[in-house]
Design a protein around this motif. Sequence first.
Motif, mmCIF file in Angstrom:
data_model
loop_
_atom_site.group_PDB
_atom_site.id
_atom_site.type_symbol
_atom_site.label_atom_id
_atom_site.label_comp_id
_atom_site.label_asym_id
_atom_site.label_seq_id
_atom_site.Cartn_x
_atom_site.Cartn_y
_atom_site.Cartn_z
ATOM 1 N N LEU A 141 39.528 15.434 72.689
ATOM 2 C CA LEU A 141 40.471 15.093 73.584
ATOM 3 C C LEU A 141 41.939 15.950 72.919
ATOM 4 C CD1 LEU A 141 40.120 11.743 75.188
ATOM 5 C CD2 LEU A 141 39.611 13.941 76.304
ATOM 6 N N VAL A 195 34.809 11.883 70.856
ATOM 7 C CA VAL A 195 35.654 12.171 71.996
ATOM 8 C C VAL A 195 37.070 12.376 71.803
ATOM 9 C CG1 VAL A 195 36.093 11.259 74.356
ATOM 10 C CG2 VAL A 195 33.807 11.320 73.505
ATOM 11 N N SER A 196 37.666 11.323 70.811
ATOM 12 C CA SER A 196 39.083 11.581 71.023
ATOM 13 C C SER A 196 39.533 12.944 70.029
ATOM 14 C CB SER A 196 39.373 10.191 70.079
ATOM 15 O OG SER A 196 39.090 10.300 68.745
ATOM 16 N N ILE A 199 46.896 8.853 73.800
ATOM 17 C CA ILE A 199 45.223 8.934 73.662
ATOM 18 C C ILE A 199 45.206 8.070 72.394
ATOM 19 C CG2 ILE A 199 43.437 10.340 73.320
ATOM 20 C CD1 ILE A 199 45.032 12.437 74.779
ATOM 21 N N TRP A 240 31.239 5.985 69.620
ATOM 22 C CA TRP A 240 30.895 7.267 70.253
ATOM 23 C C TRP A 240 32.304 7.847 70.790
ATOM 24 C CZ3 TRP A 240 33.398 7.271 75.012
ATOM 25 C CH2 TRP A 240 33.322 6.043 75.545
ATOM 26 N N TYR A 241 33.322 7.109 70.701
ATOM 27 C CA TYR A 241 34.809 7.590 71.252
ATOM 28 C C TYR A 241 35.572 8.106 70.187
ATOM 29 C CZ TYR A 241 39.570 7.516 72.636
ATOM 30 O OH TYR A 241 40.866 8.118 72.955
ATOM 31 N N LEU A 242 34.893 8.044 68.832
ATOM 32 C CA LEU A 242 35.761 9.049 67.598
ATOM 33 C C LEU A 242 35.460 10.575 67.974
ATOM 34 C CD1 LEU A 242 34.529 6.845 64.500
ATOM 35 C CD2 LEU A 242 36.761 7.328 65.376
ATOM 36 N N ILE A 246 43.593 6.982 69.029
ATOM 37 C CA ILE A 246 42.863 7.703 68.185
ATOM 38 C C ILE A 246 42.807 6.798 66.665
ATOM 39 C CG2 ILE A 246 44.761 8.859 67.239
ATOM 40 C CD1 ILE A 246 42.691 11.530 67.004
ATOM 41 N N HIS A 247 41.450 6.897 66.326
ATOM 42 C CA HIS A 247 41.581 6.446 64.762
ATOM 43 C C HIS A 247 42.280 7.137 63.854
ATOM 44 C CE1 HIS A 247 39.752 5.184 60.889
ATOM 45 N NE2 HIS A 247 39.523 3.996 61.493
ATOM 46 N N ASP A 279 37.743 -1.415 67.141
ATOM 47 C CA ASP A 279 38.647 -1.307 68.466
ATOM 48 C C ASP A 279 38.144 -0.560 69.533
ATOM 49 O OD1 ASP A 279 40.473 -3.171 67.135
ATOM 50 O OD2 ASP A 279 41.950 -1.582 66.614
ATOM 51 N N TYR A 280 37.399 0.453 69.166
ATOM 52 C CA TYR A 280 36.706 1.396 70.308
ATOM 53 C C TYR A 280 35.234 1.743 69.881
ATOM 54 C CZ TYR A 280 41.488 2.064 72.328
ATOM 55 O OH TYR A 280 42.448 1.960 72.938
ATOM 56 N N PRO A 281 34.585 1.970 70.838
ATOM 57 C CA PRO A 281 33.001 2.318 70.361
ATOM 58 C C PRO A 281 32.974 3.533 69.710
ATOM 59 C CG PRO A 281 33.428 2.245 72.768
ATOM 60 C CD PRO A 281 34.725 2.019 72.111
#
Length: 253
Positions: free
Chosen positions: A99, A95-96, A161, A91-93, A163-164, A87-89
């Motif tokens: 955040l 980052v989330s 926000i 690299w976002y893991l 988030i996995h 669902d998201y790249p």
Amino acid sequence: MSPLALILVSMLAMTGIIALRYLLSSGGFALATRLTRPGLYKGLDRQIGAEIRWSLWSALIFGVPAGLVAWGWQNRGWTLIYTDLRDYPLWYLPVSVALYLFAHDTWFYWTHRAMHRPALFRVAHAVHHASRPPTAWAAMSFHPWEALTGAVVIPALVFVIPIHVAALGLVLTIMTVMGVTNHMGWEMFPRWLVHGRAGRWLITASHHQRHHDNYRCNYGLYFRFWDRICGTDKGLAPDFATASARASGAAKG
């Protein structure tokens, strides 16, 4: 079962999970304290009993919004929690996670600082500071009004926000570990970390202990960022590790 009944079941389930998480994490670090710093909690049985009672009430207060959000996520798709890594790249893991930790730390800093205003302190925050000195059991020892301010932040963030679910689990794990270790009365992290570059920005027991000693400083939870920006960072508790070692040595003697 009706939706209302299912929501109540979800709230009760989350309350049980949070209470069990508290008992296992605080109990585990309390055992570690007993093994590595024998005597550090000597004479604190009554205080520890109060910490556990307040913490279990806090588990109920944390469990209500958590249970509602969990039900809404699973049954109505209310939140931005996702389970498919595509669902998201990737690299976002991280980052989330960053955040969430920054947002939580920001909320904690400002609400915690507000709790030290005389009126709010007397009404709510005095319960937490009744732990003198704090122990591993004090991590969730809050008056219900203060517990409410902590209970809403993560449930609110999952609406704004993405988030996995595994990343959210990591955030909750970090929150639990930091909450307990910051209060347990001794420093578990190595000196090179606490007094090195990372320690200039990360909060550990040495930093938070000074808050419990001086009250009007060191308000952060994870990071020293807001304390540094706002001039409330007063550094680490002096001779903290040495004091813990002395207590251990005295018990052995």
